[in-house]
Design a protein around this motif. Structure first.
Motif, short mmCIF file in Angstrom:
data_model
loop_
_atom_site.label_atom_id
_atom_site.label_comp_id
_atom_site.label_asym_id
_atom_site.label_seq_id
_atom_site.Cartn_x
_atom_site.Cartn_y
_atom_site.Cartn_z
N VAL A 113 0.85 -1.19 0.00
CA VAL A 113 0.00 0.00 0.00
C VAL A 113 0.89 1.25 0.00
CG1 VAL A 113 -1.69 1.32 1.34
CG2 VAL A 113 -1.89 -1.16 1.17
N ARG A 114 0.49 2.24 -0.79
CA ARG A 114 1.26 3.49 -0.88
C ARG A 114 0.50 4.61 -0.18
NH1 ARG A 114 2.83 3.36 -7.34
NH2 ARG A 114 3.79 1.30 -7.34
N VAL A 115 1.18 5.28 0.71
CA VAL A 115 0.60 6.41 1.44
C VAL A 115 1.42 7.65 1.11
CG1 VAL A 115 -0.01 7.36 3.69
CG2 VAL A 115 -0.13 4.88 3.30
N ALA A 116 0.76 8.73 0.70
CA ALA A 116 1.45 9.97 0.36
C ALA A 116 1.14 11.04 1.40
CB ALA A 116 1.04 10.46 -1.02
N LEU A 117 2.20 11.66 1.92
CA LEU A 117 2.04 12.80 2.81
C LEU A 117 1.77 14.04 1.96
CD1 LEU A 117 5.06 12.19 5.20
CD2 LEU A 117 2.66 12.05 5.85
N VAL A 118 0.67 14.71 2.20
CA VAL A 118 0.36 15.94 1.48
C VAL A 118 0.03 17.01 2.50
CG1 VAL A 118 -0.50 14.73 -0.57
CG2 VAL A 118 -2.10 15.36 1.25
N GLY A 119 0.13 18.26 2.06
CA GLY A 119 -0.20 19.35 2.97
C GLY A 119 0.39 20.66 2.49
N TYR A 120 0.02 21.71 3.16
CA TYR A 120 0.57 23.04 2.87
C TYR A 120 2.06 23.02 3.18
CZ TYR A 120 -0.49 27.97 1.94
OH TYR A 120 -0.59 29.22 1.37
N THR A 121 2.80 23.92 2.59
CA THR A 121 4.24 23.96 2.88
C THR A 121 4.48 24.35 4.33
OG1 THR A 121 6.36 24.92 2.18
CG2 THR A 121 4.45 26.36 2.10
N ASN A 122 5.50 23.74 4.92
CA ASN A 122 5.94 24.05 6.29
C ASN A 122 4.95 23.63 7.37
OD1 ASN A 122 8.20 25.15 7.75
ND2 ASN A 122 6.88 26.83 8.39
N VAL A 123 4.23 22.53 7.15
CA VAL A 123 3.31 22.03 8.18
C VAL A 123 3.92 20.88 8.97
CG1 VAL A 123 1.22 22.74 6.97
CG2 VAL A 123 2.18 20.46 6.54
N GLY A 124 5.13 20.44 8.58
CA GLY A 124 5.80 19.39 9.35
C GLY A 124 5.77 18.02 8.72
N LYS A 125 5.59 17.95 7.39
CA LYS A 125 5.53 16.64 6.72
C LYS A 125 6.84 15.88 6.86
CE LYS A 125 4.38 18.00 2.60
NZ LYS A 125 4.51 19.45 2.91
N SER A 126 7.97 16.56 6.63
CA SER A 126 9.27 15.90 6.70
C SER A 126 9.60 15.47 8.13
CB SER A 126 10.37 16.81 6.15
OG SER A 126 10.16 17.08 4.78
N THR A 127 9.21 16.27 9.10
CA THR A 127 9.42 15.90 10.50
C THR A 127 8.64 14.64 10.84
OG1 THR A 127 9.73 18.23 11.11
CG2 THR A 127 9.23 16.69 12.90
N LEU A 128 7.41 14.56 10.35
CA LEU A 128 6.59 13.37 10.58
C LEU A 128 7.17 12.16 9.86
CD1 LEU A 128 4.06 12.18 11.83
CD2 LEU A 128 2.77 12.89 9.81
N MET A 129 7.69 12.39 8.65
CA MET A 129 8.34 11.32 7.89
C MET A 129 9.52 10.76 8.68
SD MET A 129 8.40 9.80 4.85
CE MET A 129 9.33 9.36 3.39
N ASN A 130 10.32 11.63 9.23
CA ASN A 130 11.47 11.19 10.01
C ASN A 130 11.04 10.40 11.25
OD1 ASN A 130 13.27 12.44 8.26
ND2 ASN A 130 13.39 14.32 9.46
#
Length: 403
Positions: A200-217
């Motif tokens: 299954v593929r899950v994509a993180l989406v959102g406005y810029t600077n909402v913390g997507k990369s921090t959540l990815m880490n």
């Protein structure tokens, strides 16, 4: 590319308030424009706004407001540029620069400049360069007649300084070549996606600077670059994540923003393929931002442009550690606004909706166990729907990185 100047350039910001915008919305737009300018390496020192039914076709703002800007610049000679909060037409740019006698940038040029400074991989650099040339093509006359006095700074990174490219035909040839280069890269990326198997593929989406990369880490225990600036992530990063005994692929994508330049959407369509091909979306929201509801709308509208298919979505309200509200006095009879709502009030509002919602802090790992359990259950729903006869247990899965 020319190196960024060490000293911050001083700039002024200009916006038009049309009847469809409130004062608060205009202020929010200017705050975001200021953040964009700071991300690009500039220091906003003054703001100008004007109420108009629609932007002036010649100069965006009225002639009186242009004179006011000119008068300000005469007194403040250290201001090097003027940034407008919308995309300006070639004629507007020409007229404004002829009158203001300073560098004039629009929102699109500013965003392109940030992307140029953020691009790290060959893929991202090619995408940004294509978008830059497509933006510059109708503006060649203006750009190239000012080269001798424009020696770098924001808005001038990338292909804008190459005198040899003064001919439109040459620029079109370059655009054609960049498109072919992207086609080759896109085919390679498509092959990579096919080789990821049936997870299954899950994509993180959102406005810029909402913390997507921090959540990815936090989820993948990786080190995706994260920074409190706009567009910290340009390249899509894909990681294999295992929660419990269920593995899935998690993709971190470029953040969205209002008035996202069309050229960028076109150039980055291969990056956005991760969104199109995802089985499920995780929509990350900065709950501490006063305009988070408008940001949700911007993301949803952009997603509809990218892919009109309905997909399961989890709403992840991030940065609860930074959420603040204004408590109302008991004697205050003014209507309650969202700024007066506690975090618990907001939770009740969003939890009552059909879309699964969770409130966390990716940075502080607040409510992270509940978040991972929610994510596990939602991914499992997709998995058993797609593979009803397959065992979803993968006891021997090894972690792997794909970028």
């Amino acid at each position: 590319m020319i190196e960024t100047q060490k000293d911050l350039e001083k700039v002024v910001l200009v916006a038009v308030r049309t009847p469809d915008l409130t004062d608060a919305e205009v202020l929010e737009h200017l705050d975001e424009l200021a953040f964009l300018a700071e991300t690009a390496g500039a220091e906003p020192v003054k703001r100008f706004t004007q109420n108009l039914t629609m932007a002036d076709k010649r100069t965006y703002v009225g002639s009186g407001k242009v004179e006011e800007i000119v008068d300000y610049l005469k007194v403040h000679e250290d201001v090097t540029g003027v940034i407008f909060d919308d995309e300006l037409s070639p004629s507007q740019l020409k007229n404004l620069e002829g009158t203001i006698k300073r560098r004039v940038l629009d929102r699109t040029n500013l965003i392109l400049d940030i992307f140029a400074s953020r691009a790290r991989t060959a893929h991202a650099k090619t995408q940004v360069e294509l978008a830059q040339y497509q933006y510059l093509l109708p503006r060649l006359t203006r750009m190239w007649t000012h080269l001798e006095r424009q020696r770098g700074g924001i808005g001038m990174r990338g292909p804008g300084e190459k005198e040899i490219e003064t001919d439109r035909r040459i620029i079109r040839d370059i655009i054609a070549k960049l498109k072919k280069d992207l086609e080759k890269i896109d085919k390679q990326k498509a092959t990579q996606r096919k080789n990821r198997g049936k997870m299954v593929r899950v994509a993180l989406v959102g406005y810029t600077n909402v913390g997507k990369s921090t959540l990815m880490n936090a989820l993948s225990k990786s080190e995706v670059f994260a920074e409190n600036k706009l567009f910290a992530t340009l390249d899509t990063t894909v990681r294999k994540v295992v929660i419990g005994n269920l593995p899935f692929l998690l993709a971190d994508t470029v953040g969205f923003i209002r008035k996202l330049p069309h050229h960028l959407v076109e150039s980055f369509k291969s990056t956005l393929d991760e969104v199109r091909e995802a089985d499920m979306l995780m929509h990350i929201v900065d709950i501490s931002h006063p305009g988070f509801e408008q940001q949700i709308d911007v993301v949803n509208n952009t997603l509809r442009e990218i892919d009109d298919r309905e997909k399961p979505v989890i709403m992840v309200f991030n940065k609860v550690d930074a959420y603040n509200y204004i408590a109302k006095d008991e004697d205050d009879l003014t209507p309650v606004t969202k700024q007066n709502l506690t975090l618990d009030d907001l939770k009740k509002t969003w939890m009552a909706k059909d879309t699964p919602s969770i409130f966390i802090s990716a940075l502080e790992k607040t409510n992270f166990d509940e978040f991972k359990e929610t994510l596990y259950q939602e991914v499992l729903k997709v998995h058993v729907t797609r593979f009803p006869y397959n065992d979803f247990l993968y006891p021997d899965v090894e972690e792997e990185d794909e970028e």
